[in-house]
Design a protein around this motif. Sequence first.
Motif, PDB file in Angstrom:
ATOM      1  N   ASP A 128       0.839  -1.193   0.000  1.00 27.14           N
ATOM      2  CA  ASP A 128       0.000   0.000   0.000  1.00 27.14           C
ATOM      3  C   ASP A 128       0.882   1.254   0.000  1.00 27.14           C
ATOM      4  O   ASP A 128       2.119   1.170  -0.002  1.00 27.14           O
ATOM      5  N   GLU A 129       0.261   2.402   0.005  1.00 23.97           N
ATOM      6  CA  GLU A 129       0.975   3.680  -0.085  1.00 23.97           C
ATOM      7  C   GLU A 129       1.968   3.864   1.068  1.00 23.97           C
ATOM      8  O   GLU A 129       3.092   4.321   0.877  1.00 23.97           O
ATOM      9  N   LYS A 130       1.542   3.496   2.266  1.00 25.70           N
ATOM     10  CA  LYS A 130       2.399   3.622   3.449  1.00 25.70           C
ATOM     11  C   LYS A 130       3.623   2.715   3.322  1.00 25.70           C
ATOM     12  O   LYS A 130       4.755   3.136   3.574  1.00 25.70           O
ATOM     13  N   GLU A 131       3.404   1.470   2.918  1.00 28.05           N
ATOM     14  CA  GLU A 131       4.509   0.518   2.784  1.00 28.05           C
ATOM     15  C   GLU A 131       5.490   0.972   1.705  1.00 28.05           C
ATOM     16  O   GLU A 131       6.704   0.856   1.873  1.00 28.05           O
ATOM     17  N   ARG A 132       4.963   1.521   0.605  1.00 26.75           N
ATOM     18  CA  ARG A 132       5.834   2.015  -0.463  1.00 26.75           C
ATOM     19  C   ARG A 132       6.698   3.178   0.037  1.00 26.75           C
ATOM     20  O   ARG A 132       7.882   3.269  -0.296  1.00 26.75           O
ATOM     21  N   ALA A 133       6.122   4.059   0.820  1.00 30.29           N
ATOM     22  CA  ALA A 133       6.891   5.184   1.361  1.00 30.29           C
ATOM     23  C   ALA A 133       7.981   4.687   2.307  1.00 30.29           C
ATOM     24  O   ALA A 133       9.115   5.176   2.268  1.00 30.29           O
ATOM     25  N   VAL A 134       7.652   3.715   3.143  1.00 30.61           N
ATOM     26  CA  VAL A 134       8.646   3.155   4.083  1.00 30.61           C
ATOM     27  C   VAL A 134       9.766   2.462   3.305  1.00 30.61           C
ATOM     28  O   VAL A 134      10.952   2.639   3.622  1.00 30.61           O
ATOM     29  N   LEU A 135       9.415   1.695   2.279  1.00 30.71           N
ATOM     30  CA  LEU A 135      10.436   1.032   1.461  1.00 30.71           C
ATOM     31  C   LEU A 135      11.296   2.046   0.705  1.00 30.71           C
ATOM     32  O   LEU A 135      12.521   1.900   0.620  1.00 30.71           O
ATOM     33  N   ALA A 136      10.673   3.093   0.178  1.00 30.35           N
ATOM     34  CA  ALA A 136      11.436   4.132  -0.528  1.00 30.35           C
ATOM     35  C   ALA A 136      12.388   4.833   0.434  1.00 30.35           C
ATOM     36  O   ALA A 136      13.545   5.121   0.085  1.00 30.35           O
ATOM     37  N   TYR A 137      11.927   5.093   1.649  1.00 33.15           N
ATOM     38  CA  TYR A 137      12.783   5.735   2.653  1.00 33.15           C
ATOM     39  C   TYR A 137      13.954   4.819   3.019  1.00 33.15           C
ATOM     40  O   TYR A 137      15.100   5.272   3.101  1.00 33.15           O
ATOM     41  N   GLY A 144      22.713   6.270   0.821  1.00 31.77           N
ATOM     42  CA  GLY A 144      23.446   7.486   1.169  1.00 31.77           C
ATOM     43  C   GLY A 144      22.789   8.399   2.172  1.00 31.77           C
ATOM     44  O   GLY A 144      23.418   9.291   2.710  1.00 31.77           O
ATOM     45  N   GLY A 145      21.502   8.221   2.417  1.00 36.80           N
ATOM     46  CA  GLY A 145      20.862   8.982   3.470  1.00 36.80           C
ATOM     47  C   GLY A 145      20.008  10.156   3.041  1.00 36.80           C
ATOM     48  O   GLY A 145      19.107  10.557   3.762  1.00 36.80           O
ATOM     49  N   ARG A 146      20.292  10.757   1.886  1.00 39.50           N
ATOM     50  CA  ARG A 146      19.489  11.900   1.443  1.00 39.50           C
ATOM     51  C   ARG A 146      18.101  11.442   1.052  1.00 39.50           C
ATOM     52  O   ARG A 146      17.931  10.466   0.334  1.00 39.50           O
ATOM     53  N   THR A 147      17.102  12.169   1.555  1.00 40.21           N
ATOM     54  CA  THR A 147      15.706  11.824   1.298  1.00 40.21           C
ATOM     55  C   THR A 147      15.000  13.032   0.710  1.00 40.21           C
ATOM     56  O   THR A 147      15.059  14.123   1.293  1.00 40.21           O
ATOM     57  N   PRO A 148      14.322  12.870  -0.432  1.00 44.28           N
ATOM     58  CA  PRO A 148      13.578  14.000  -0.986  1.00 44.28           C
ATOM     59  C   PRO A 148      12.520  14.504   0.005  1.00 44.28           C
ATOM     60  O   PRO A 148      11.916  13.714   0.743  1.00 44.28           O
ATOM     61  N   ASP A 149      12.310  15.810   0.007  1.00 34.76           N
ATOM     62  CA  ASP A 149      11.330  16.406   0.917  1.00 34.76           C
ATOM     63  C   ASP A 149       9.946  15.784   0.755  1.00 34.76           C
ATOM     64  O   ASP A 149       9.255  15.544   1.745  1.00 34.76           O
ATOM     65  N   ALA A 150       9.544  15.510  -0.475  1.00 37.55           N
ATOM     66  CA  ALA A 150       8.209  14.935  -0.714  1.00 37.55           C
ATOM     67  C   ALA A 150       8.071  13.569  -0.056  1.00 37.55           C
ATOM     68  O   ALA A 150       7.017  13.253   0.498  1.00 37.55           O
ATOM     69  N   LEU A 151       9.117  12.778  -0.091  1.00 43.35           N
ATOM     70  CA  LEU A 151       9.070  11.467   0.549  1.00 43.35           C
ATOM     71  C   LEU A 151       9.018  11.623   2.071  1.00 43.35           C
ATOM     72  O   LEU A 151       8.231  10.948   2.742  1.00 43.35           O
ATOM     73  N   PHE A 152       9.821  12.517   2.613  1.00 45.43           N
ATOM     74  CA  PHE A 152       9.802  12.725   4.056  1.00 45.43           C
ATOM     75  C   PHE A 152       8.441  13.250   4.509  1.00 45.43           C
ATOM     76  O   PHE A 152       7.918  12.828   5.541  1.00 45.43           O
ATOM     77  N   ASP A 153       7.853  14.146   3.729  1.00 47.15           N
ATOM     78  CA  ASP A 153       6.510  14.652   4.043  1.00 47.15           C
ATOM     79  C   ASP A 153       5.489  13.516   4.030  1.00 47.15           C
ATOM     80  O   ASP A 153       4.586  13.468   4.870  1.00 47.15           O
ATOM     81  N   LYS A 154       5.612  12.597   3.074  1.00 47.13           N
ATOM     82  CA  LYS A 154       4.703  11.449   2.994  1.00 47.13           C
ATOM     83  C   LYS A 154       4.847  10.589   4.255  1.00 47.13           C
ATOM     84  O   LYS A 154       3.852  10.184   4.851  1.00 47.13           O
ATOM     85  N   LEU A 155       6.084  10.325   4.681  1.00 50.57           N
ATOM     86  CA  LEU A 155       6.299   9.546   5.911  1.00 50.57           C
ATOM     87  C   LEU A 155       5.630  10.228   7.102  1.00 50.57           C
ATOM     88  O   LEU A 155       4.983   9.570   7.914  1.00 50.57           O
ATOM     89  N   LYS A 156       5.803  11.535   7.196  1.00 50.94           N
ATOM     90  CA  LYS A 156       5.240  12.285   8.324  1.00 50.94           C
ATOM     91  C   LYS A 156       3.722  12.298   8.316  1.00 50.94           C
ATOM     92  O   LYS A 156       3.103  12.579   9.338  1.00 50.94           O
ATOM     93  N   SER A 157       3.120  11.944   7.180  1.00 51.62           N
ATOM     94  CA  SER A 157       1.657  11.932   7.125  1.00 51.62           C
ATOM     95  C   SER A 157       1.068  10.714   7.836  1.00 51.62           C
ATOM     96  O   SER A 157      -0.115  10.711   8.161  1.00 51.62           O
TER      97      SER A 157
END
Length: 127
Positions: free
Chosen positions: A32-41, A48-61
């Motif tokens: 699902d959307e949540k699992e995809r965001a966690v896997l992308a993170y 390398g550690g850098r995370t796009p702001d949009a992905l971090f915002d999705k996690l925070k949702s």
Amino acid sequence: MFSQHCKSLRGLKVSEEKIASIPTWQVATCYDEKERAVLAYADCLALGGRTPDALFDKLKSFLSDEEILEFTYIVALYDMHAMMTKALRLEFDDRDDPIVEIAAPTDFSARDFLDTGRPVADLGFIA
């Protein structure tokens, strides 16, 4: 390292479909959307550690700051462990293709050492 993770996921009652789809999670339909965001993170952290702001915002949702910190720590710890076991040639699945699961030793327990007894859904990780 892939083999150990597969066995740990089974200990946490993750479905076989999701375990088998990890190498191709970006195109697999079982997440699902949540699992995809966690896997992308997790991929961002491992690469390398850098995370796009949009992905971090999705996690925070859907994850609290504490849950994001806990997940970040766990991924970083596994990354360190992987680097050490590769450097010392201690990999359980030391193979040409590390994205292939091999059988566990007969005395292996599938209970993951991170299992806190909390329901997996409460951890904010893949269920």
